[in-house]
Motif scaffolding. Structure first.
Motif, PDB file in Angstrom:
ATOM      1  N   ARG A 107      35.417  -1.494 -46.334  1.00 42.53           N
ATOM      2  CA  ARG A 107      36.139  -1.698 -44.947  1.00 42.53           C
ATOM      3  C   ARG A 107      37.727  -0.891 -44.823  1.00 42.53           C
ATOM      4  O   ARG A 107      38.005  -0.327 -43.918  1.00 42.53           O
ATOM      5  N   LEU A 108      38.224  -1.089 -46.020  1.00 40.67           N
ATOM      6  CA  LEU A 108      39.603  -0.689 -46.171  1.00 40.67           C
ATOM      7  C   LEU A 108      39.443   0.921 -46.173  1.00 40.67           C
ATOM      8  O   LEU A 108      40.248   1.529 -45.478  1.00 40.67           O
ATOM      9  N   ALA A 109      38.459   1.249 -46.663  1.00 43.32           N
ATOM     10  CA  ALA A 109      38.220   3.068 -46.782  1.00 43.32           C
ATOM     11  C   ALA A 109      37.951   3.622 -45.130  1.00 43.32           C
ATOM     12  O   ALA A 109      38.197   4.485 -44.776  1.00 43.32           O
ATOM     13  N   ASP A 110      37.074   2.683 -44.301  1.00 44.01           N
ATOM     14  CA  ASP A 110      36.805   3.115 -43.146  1.00 44.01           C
ATOM     15  C   ASP A 110      38.005   3.234 -42.244  1.00 44.01           C
ATOM     16  O   ASP A 110      38.116   3.902 -41.438  1.00 44.01           O
ATOM     17  N   ALA A 111      38.678   2.108 -42.372  1.00 51.10           N
ATOM     18  CA  ALA A 111      40.044   2.057 -41.625  1.00 51.10           C
ATOM     19  C   ALA A 111      40.982   3.536 -42.076  1.00 51.10           C
ATOM     20  O   ALA A 111      41.412   4.038 -41.118  1.00 51.10           O
TER      21      ALA A 111
ATOM     22  N   ASP B 123      46.223   4.955 -53.117  1.00 50.23           N
ATOM     23  CA  ASP B 123      46.884   6.272 -52.908  1.00 50.23           C
ATOM     24  C   ASP B 123      46.112   6.605 -51.563  1.00 50.23           C
ATOM     25  O   ASP B 123      44.884   6.830 -51.470  1.00 50.23           O
ATOM     26  N   PRO B 124      46.787   6.727 -50.543  1.00 45.38           N
ATOM     27  CA  PRO B 124      46.344   7.176 -49.117  1.00 45.38           C
ATOM     28  C   PRO B 124      45.893   8.303 -48.905  1.00 45.38           C
ATOM     29  O   PRO B 124      44.851   8.410 -48.109  1.00 45.38           O
ATOM     30  N   ILE B 125      46.517   9.265 -49.430  1.00 47.51           N
ATOM     31  CA  ILE B 125      45.861  10.828 -49.493  1.00 47.51           C
ATOM     32  C   ILE B 125      46.200  11.428 -50.840  1.00 47.51           C
ATOM     33  O   ILE B 125      47.332  11.813 -50.927  1.00 47.51           O
TER      34      ILE B 125
ATOM     35  N   ILE C  66      41.168   3.739 -53.440  1.00 49.42           N
ATOM     36  CA  ILE C  66      41.375   2.399 -53.187  1.00 49.42           C
ATOM     37  C   ILE C  66      41.040   1.860 -54.576  1.00 49.42           C
ATOM     38  O   ILE C  66      39.598   1.852 -54.845  1.00 49.42           O
ATOM     39  N   ALA C  67      41.463   0.799 -55.308  1.00 50.21           N
ATOM     40  CA  ALA C  67      41.122   0.017 -56.522  1.00 50.21           C
ATOM     41  C   ALA C  67      41.729  -1.364 -56.183  1.00 50.21           C
ATOM     42  O   ALA C  67      42.676  -1.643 -55.723  1.00 50.21           O
TER      43      ALA C  67
ATOM     44  N   ARG D 279      31.462   9.581 -49.816  1.00 44.32           N
ATOM     45  CA  ARG D 279      32.196   8.463 -50.440  1.00 44.32           C
ATOM     46  C   ARG D 279      31.506   8.054 -51.611  1.00 44.32           C
ATOM     47  O   ARG D 279      30.230   8.195 -51.838  1.00 44.32           O
ATOM     48  N   TRP D 280      32.254   7.585 -52.432  1.00 42.00           N
ATOM     49  CA  TRP D 280      31.852   7.083 -53.758  1.00 42.00           C
ATOM     50  C   TRP D 280      32.645   5.761 -53.995  1.00 42.00           C
ATOM     51  O   TRP D 280      33.433   5.583 -53.693  1.00 42.00           O
TER      52      TRP D 280
END
Length: 282
Positions: free
Chosen positions: A26-30, A97-99, A116-117, A137-138
Motif C-alpha cells: 500500500r505504501l508503494a501504491d501511494a 528510497d522514494p525515487i 521500500i523495506a 512491481r516486485w
C-alpha cells in the motif's frame, strides 16, 4: 494483488509479516501515485544536495507520502529515508528510497523505482521495488517468497536462474566509474572477461532481472542501506544470495553483490583473486 501467508505468525504484540508486506504494498501504491503525477513534467523542480546529487520535488513528496502513512499506521516503528534521514525506533525500521534513479526520473527516462523495506533488528524482512513508469512491481518477505506482477495481471513467483558456470553467466556491473572509484577496475576486467555477457543496466532494474532469472550477478559500490535493502529480501526469497562485495551479510558495508546463489562463491573467488601482475624490479 495476492501473496502467500506466513507459516509462523509474529508475536501478538507486533504485526505479522503478511500484514507488514500488505502495508508495504500500500505504501508503494501511494508512492506511485505521487511520483507518476510529476514524471516527465516540463516544470519539474530540481536542485542539488550537499553531496552534489540531484533531488526533485517528487523525491521529497514521495517520501513525505510514505512517512505520513507510516506515522498513521505504524507510529511505533522507525523510519530511515534518503531525503529526511532516520527517526524513531530501530527495532522495526522502515527503509525508504522514494525515487531510486533520480537522474533518470528528471530526464524522463522510465528506469527508476521506489524502494521500500522493513528491517527487524537490522535484518531486512520485507521488500518492495515499484517501477510504475513501466508498470512493474516486485516484492517479497521472509518465508513468503518473492513475486512480481503487472498492474492487471496475477502475481508470478520469482526464481533465479540455474546457470552454474561463470562462462555462461550474464552480469551487470552498474558503472565503470563506481568500480574505478572503489579501486576494483582489475576485478571488473576479470569479471567481464570471464562472463558470457556484461551490461551496465543500472539502479534497481538489474537486481530484479536477477531475481527473475535473467542475470546471474549484479554488483555495485557506494550504496547506502536505502539503496539496496529490498534486494536483501527479494533475491534470497527468489533462491539467490545477497551480500556485501566482501561476502559479508550486511547492507551497511556500502557495497552489494547479488547472484543466483549457485555462482556466489565462484564470483567471490574471481573478484577477489590477488593481482599477480609482475612489478618492475627495483
Amino acid at each position: 494483488m495476492t501473496f502467500p501467508r506466513p507459516s509462523h505468525p509474529a508475536a501478538s504484540s507486533e504485526p505479522s509479516i503478511a500484514e507488514d508486506l500488505a502495508l508495504a504494498l500500500r505504501l508503494a501504491d501511494a508512492a506511485d501515485a505521487v511520483s507518476m503525477a510529476r514524471f516527465d513534467a516540463a516544470d519539474l523542480d530540481v536542485s542539488l544536495k550537499a553531496d552534489a546529487t540531484h533531488v526533485t520535488e517528487s523525491d521529497l513528496a514521495t517520501e513525505r507520502a510514505i512517512r505520513a502513512i507510516l506515522e498513521a499506521e505504524r507510529a511505533a516503528d522507525g523510519v530511515f529515508g534518503e531525503e529526511f534521514g532516520a527517526a524513531g525506533d530501530t527495532h522495526r525500521q522502515w527503509i525508504i528510497d522514494p525515487i531510486d534513479g533520480t537522474a533518470n526520473y528528471l530526464k524522463g527516462i522510465p528506469m527508476w523505482a521506489t524502494l521500500i523495506a522493513l528491517a527487524v533488528d537490522g535484518v531486512p524482512r520485507v521488500g518492495v521495488v515499484s517501477q510504475p513508469a513501466i508498470g512493474r512491481r516486485w516484492w517479497g518477505a521472509t518465508g513468503l517468497g518473492a513475486w512480481t506482477g503487472h498492474a492487471d495481471a496475477e502475481p508470478r513467483r520469482l526464481a533465479v536462474s540455474s546457470v552454474d558456470t561463470v562462462a555462461e553467466a550474464s552480469v551487470s556491473f552498474q558503472s565503470i566509474a563506481q568500480w574505478r572509484d572503489a579501486g576494483e577496475l582489475a576485478a571488473l576486467e576479470r569479471l567481464t572477461t570471464a562472463a558470457w555477457r556484461d551490461r551496465a543496466y543500472g539502479d534497481a532494474w538489474p537486481y530484479m532481472l536477477l531475481a527473475e532469472g535473467r542475470l546471474e550477478l549484479v554488483a555495485e559500490f557506494g550504496v547506502k542501506e536505502y539503496d539496496i535493502a529490498p534486494y536483501a529480501v527479494i533475491i534470497p526469497e527468489a533462491g539467490g544470495r545477497f551480500t556485501a562485495y566482501d561476502g559479508s551479510d550486511s547492507i551497511s558495508a556500502r557495497s552489494a553483490l547479488a547472484t543466483n546463489g549457485i555462482l556466489h562463491d565462484g564470483f567471490l573467488a574471481l573478484l577477489h583473486t590477488p593481482d599477480t601482475t609482475p612489478t618492475e624490479s627495483r
